[in-house]
Write a protein that holds these residues in place. Structure first.
Motif: not given
Length: 445
Positions: A8-16, A37-43, A46-49, A62-69
């Protein structure tokens, strides 16, 4: 409806997310969970979204988490777009392969095998967690190598995992546009493996228009694949190959171009995206504008070395708009709302191609409804294509066997059997080189 995006911190997520913002119909996605896994990338993402959603009253939460389960529980759809090892790993894949004089592209040849060896164990763990925590969820896989990873996950999720790719969609759209047809009204006869497929026909109102294209050198030279492969070669094939087959048909030239390039594609993206995420640390940075600028540069330089080798020039503006997010949205709509449609997807073969077993994941047109994706019956591949498909599928199976067993010898076999690796000794050195730079391959013994 809840959509979980892994990576979810990937660069192309805003396209989705941008595609979701345009969907206002009943039964749409109302909650998006970003996992990384990277909280900084998630942040940053999330700002772009948040800027994308400004002024859209019914924008999905939109919510963000580093906990997979936590991210998986209660999901209706899981979109997997992870990159194990990050872009540094991709750059290392390219570097190690090119040092041996073979291709290091992330999905094709030695680079694709290395990427698969470190990605499959992670993808299998995700599949097992989905089966336990969200057994009714559908998994849409865009993690590369897409066909290989989808097949690995299907061993635990069956037909509830479906792989997607934007390459066949873009190819079909370009052919239809050149022929003056509406892509939405055209039936595209496409078949193969992910990044290893051919368009063999394009039917409009029951008539195959592809022969008209193949007979016209001017039309053939007017779009991306015609420029890449050349009109003479396309007429010889009697089909239009996926652009990634340029790495097979013009391998020597592609390897030379990558060796001579100032930076490999992975190194370029690593540096480019590092600048993007660094800029996002500034709370006053215009997140969406920075992302848009970076994306435009990324798309314009896609397969630049191949186009330079072929003298194909710059990409057409119409080809700079992505496409996989549209495939993902159409797939979710078809399943969630039973909006029946036809999409080119990565699914288990069943009895579609007789040269492969039923569990082999292939890329083929599928009829999609509430019960999932169903591959359509297609004509057999010609001999030259059958040979490549069977050879590459055999390599994928060796990759899966190596990840199951942890056998270094089996990993060597996977590299050595690939059509683009020309020596068993090269394969051995590749395995040693990749183990040295990728901690995630320490399981190979």
């Amino acid at each position: 409806m809840k959509l979980t995006i892994l990576g979810g911190g990937g660069f192309r997520v805003p396209l989705v997310y941008g595609a979701l913002l345009r969907d206002h119909a009943e039964g749409r996605v109302t909650h998006v969970v970003l996992h990384d896994l990277d909280a900084g990338r998630l942040s940053a993402v999330t700002r772009v979204l948040a800027e994308q959603a400004a002024g859209v009253p019914d924008a999905p939460e939109v919510t963000a988490t580093t906990d997979l389960d936590e991210a998986l529980r209660g999901a209706d759809f899981v979109f997997s777009a992870i990159r194990v090892g990050g872009l540094e790993g991709r750059a290392n894949d390219e570097r190690v392969a090119l040092a041996e004089g073979v291709l290091g592209q992330e999905t094709v040849g030695a680079g694709g095998i290395a990427y698969g060896l470190r990605t499959v164990p992670v993808a299998v763990d995700i599949a097992r967690r989905v089966a336990r925590l969200a057994p009714d969820a559908w998994v849409i896989n865009f993690t590369n190598p897409a066909g290989l990873v989808t097949e690995a996950m299907s061993r635990h999720l069956g037909d509830r995992v479906i792989g997607i790719c934007d390459s066949p969609v873009g190819l079909g759209r370009r052919i239809a546009r050149v022929l003056g047809a509406n892509p939405k009204e055209a039936w595209i006869d496409y078949v193969g493996l992910n990044h290893l497929g051919w368009v063999r026909g394009l039917r409009v109102a029951g008539r195959d228009e592809l022969p008209r294209l193949l007979a016209d050198p001017d039309l053939l030279g007017s779009f991306e694949e015609g420029k890449l492969f050349g009109a003479d070669w396309l007429r010889s094939l009697g089909a239009i190959p996926n652009e990634y087959l340029h790495y097979y048909y013009f391998n020597r030239e592609a390897v030379r171009a990558y060796q001579q390039a100032e930076k490999t594609r992975g190194a370029f993206l690593h540096d480019q995206q590092a600048r993007f995420y660094a800029e996002m640390k500034n709370p006053d940075a215009p997140a969406l504008a920075v992302w848009d600028r970076t994306r435009a540069e990324r798309e314009a330089t896609y397969m630049a070395e191949n186009r330079e080798t072929a003298g194909a020039g710059e990409r057409d503006e119409d080809d700079l708009s992505g496409g996989y997010e549209k495939v993902a949205l159409a797939l979710m709509r078809a399943i969630a709302r039973d909006e029946r449609t036809t999409l080119i997807l990565n699914v288990r073969n069943q009895r579609t191609l007789s040269v492969l077993d039923t569990d082999a994941v292939i890329e083929v047109p599928c009829l999609v409804d509430a019960n999932g994706a169903h591959p359509v019956t297609v004509d057999p591949l010609p001999g030259h294509a059958t040979g490549l498909v069977c050879a590459v599928k055999a390599v994928e199976r060796e990759v899966l066997a190596a990840t199951d067993s942890g056998s270094r010898a089996t990993a060597v076999k996977a590299f050595a059997l690939h059509p683009l690796v020309d020596s068993v000794n090269v394969a051995r050195r590749l395995v040693e080189g990749y183990i040295e730079v990728h901690p995630g391959l320490a399981y190979l013994r």
